[in-house]
Design a protein around this motif. Structure first.
Motif, PDB file in Angstrom:
ATOM      1  N   LEU A  44     104.985  28.748  70.180  1.00  0.00           N
ATOM      2  CA  LEU A  44     105.342  30.146  69.980  1.00  0.00           C
ATOM      3  C   LEU A  44     105.931  30.314  68.382  1.00  0.00           C
ATOM      4  O   LEU A  44     105.563  31.431  67.842  1.00  0.00           O
ATOM      5  N   SER A  45     106.782  29.456  68.075  1.00  0.00           N
ATOM      6  CA  SER A  45     107.062  29.676  66.570  1.00  0.00           C
ATOM      7  C   SER A  45     106.204  29.661  65.517  1.00  0.00           C
ATOM      8  O   SER A  45     106.366  30.384  64.648  1.00  0.00           O
ATOM      9  N   TRP A  47     102.955  30.733  65.981  1.00  0.00           N
ATOM     10  CA  TRP A  47     102.352  31.800  66.370  1.00  0.00           C
ATOM     11  C   TRP A  47     103.165  32.745  65.436  1.00  0.00           C
ATOM     12  O   TRP A  47     102.532  33.579  64.753  1.00  0.00           O
ATOM     13  N   VAL A  48     104.358  32.848  65.468  1.00  0.00           N
ATOM     14  CA  VAL A  48     105.131  33.996  64.875  1.00  0.00           C
ATOM     15  C   VAL A  48     105.156  33.879  63.314  1.00  0.00           C
ATOM     16  O   VAL A  48     105.133  34.546  62.469  1.00  0.00           O
ATOM     17  N   GLN A  49     105.254  32.668  62.890  1.00  0.00           N
ATOM     18  CA  GLN A  49     105.130  32.198  61.461  1.00  0.00           C
ATOM     19  C   GLN A  49     103.715  32.539  60.961  1.00  0.00           C
ATOM     20  O   GLN A  49     103.910  33.265  59.727  1.00  0.00           O
ATOM     21  N   ASN A  51     101.978  34.947  62.146  1.00  0.00           N
ATOM     22  CA  ASN A  51     101.956  36.506  62.211  1.00  0.00           C
ATOM     23  C   ASN A  51     102.852  36.958  60.910  1.00  0.00           C
ATOM     24  O   ASN A  51     102.426  37.968  60.396  1.00  0.00           O
ATOM     25  N   SER A  52     103.818  36.363  60.681  1.00  0.00           N
ATOM     26  CA  SER A  52     104.584  36.727  59.398  1.00  0.00           C
ATOM     27  C   SER A  52     103.755  36.497  58.029  1.00  0.00           C
ATOM     28  O   SER A  52     103.968  37.401  57.218  1.00  0.00           O
ATOM     29  N   THR A  55     101.467  39.442  57.701  1.00  0.00           N
ATOM     30  CA  THR A  55     102.575  40.654  57.243  1.00  0.00           C
ATOM     31  C   THR A  55     102.452  40.587  55.725  1.00  0.00           C
ATOM     32  O   THR A  55     102.374  41.754  55.182  1.00  0.00           O
ATOM     33  N   TYR A  89      96.655  41.250  63.279  1.00  0.00           N
ATOM     34  CA  TYR A  89      97.865  41.334  63.340  1.00  0.00           C
ATOM     35  C   TYR A  89      98.221  42.030  64.563  1.00  0.00           C
ATOM     36  O   TYR A  89      97.745  43.059  64.908  1.00  0.00           O
ATOM     37  N   ALA A  93     104.281  41.264  67.973  1.00  0.00           N
ATOM     38  CA  ALA A  93     104.353  39.720  68.166  1.00  0.00           C
ATOM     39  C   ALA A  93     105.810  39.087  67.799  1.00  0.00           C
ATOM     40  O   ALA A  93     106.375  38.238  68.157  1.00  0.00           O
ATOM     41  N   ASP A  94     106.456  39.747  66.705  1.00  0.00           N
ATOM     42  CA  ASP A  94     107.606  39.474  66.389  1.00  0.00           C
ATOM     43  C   ASP A  94     108.783  39.578  67.380  1.00  0.00           C
ATOM     44  O   ASP A  94     109.853  39.076  67.375  1.00  0.00           O
ATOM     45  N   PRO A  97     109.395  36.265  70.381  1.00  0.00           N
ATOM     46  CA  PRO A  97     110.387  35.206  70.418  1.00  0.00           C
ATOM     47  C   PRO A  97     111.792  35.504  70.951  1.00  0.00           C
ATOM     48  O   PRO A  97     112.536  34.898  71.404  1.00  0.00           O
TER      49      PRO A  97
END
Length: 130
Positions: A44-45, A47-49, A51-52, A55, A89, A93-94, A97
């Motif tokens: 999950l982390s 995936w968030v990275q 996504n960032s 951005t 994007y 998603a942010d 978490p």
């Protein structure tokens, strides 16, 4: 909803008990439990990275769109949506978490409240019972 909560709390209690049984030390059990939850949520982390990073790559294009369509919020939203779709994007998603960590924290608090063996250890070692 309570069955989901009970299931999560039971899993967390089991994890805490296993960490305590493995280490036989209150502080090491907490560290093991923390490490274990971080490993479980690693995908999950990541995936968030990712996504960032998307951005950051989109930011110049979005700024250009905002400058080009100044005052026309509908056009800005439409063009941003196209960019989001192009990059794959998800703007929400942010938040995932945050909700997962909140649920985990609430589950840990409930697990401790329900009386895991870790609540007895400070009393046995001369600590303070709250």
């Amino acid at each position: 909803m309570s069955t989901i909560t009970d299931t999560v709390v039971k899993i967390l209690i089991w994890m805490i008990e296993q960490c305590n049984a493995l280490s036989h030390n209150y502080w090491i059990a907490i560290l093991l439990f923390t490490f274990l939850t971080k490993v479980i949520f690693l995908p999950l982390s990541v995936w968030v990275q990712k996504n960032s990073i998307k951005t950051v790559r989109m930011r110049p294009e979005i700024n250009h769109i905002k400058a080009s369509y100044l005052g026309n919020q509908d056009a800005i939203s439409e063009e941003q949506y196209k960019i989001f779709k192009e990059y794959g994007y998800n703007p929400f998603a942010d938040l995932i978490p945050l909700f997962v960590q909140l649920a985990l924290l609430m589950g840990v608090v409930e697990a401790v409240k329900r009386g895991t063996p870790l609540t007895d250890i400070p009393v046995q070692t001369g600590g303070i019972l709250l």
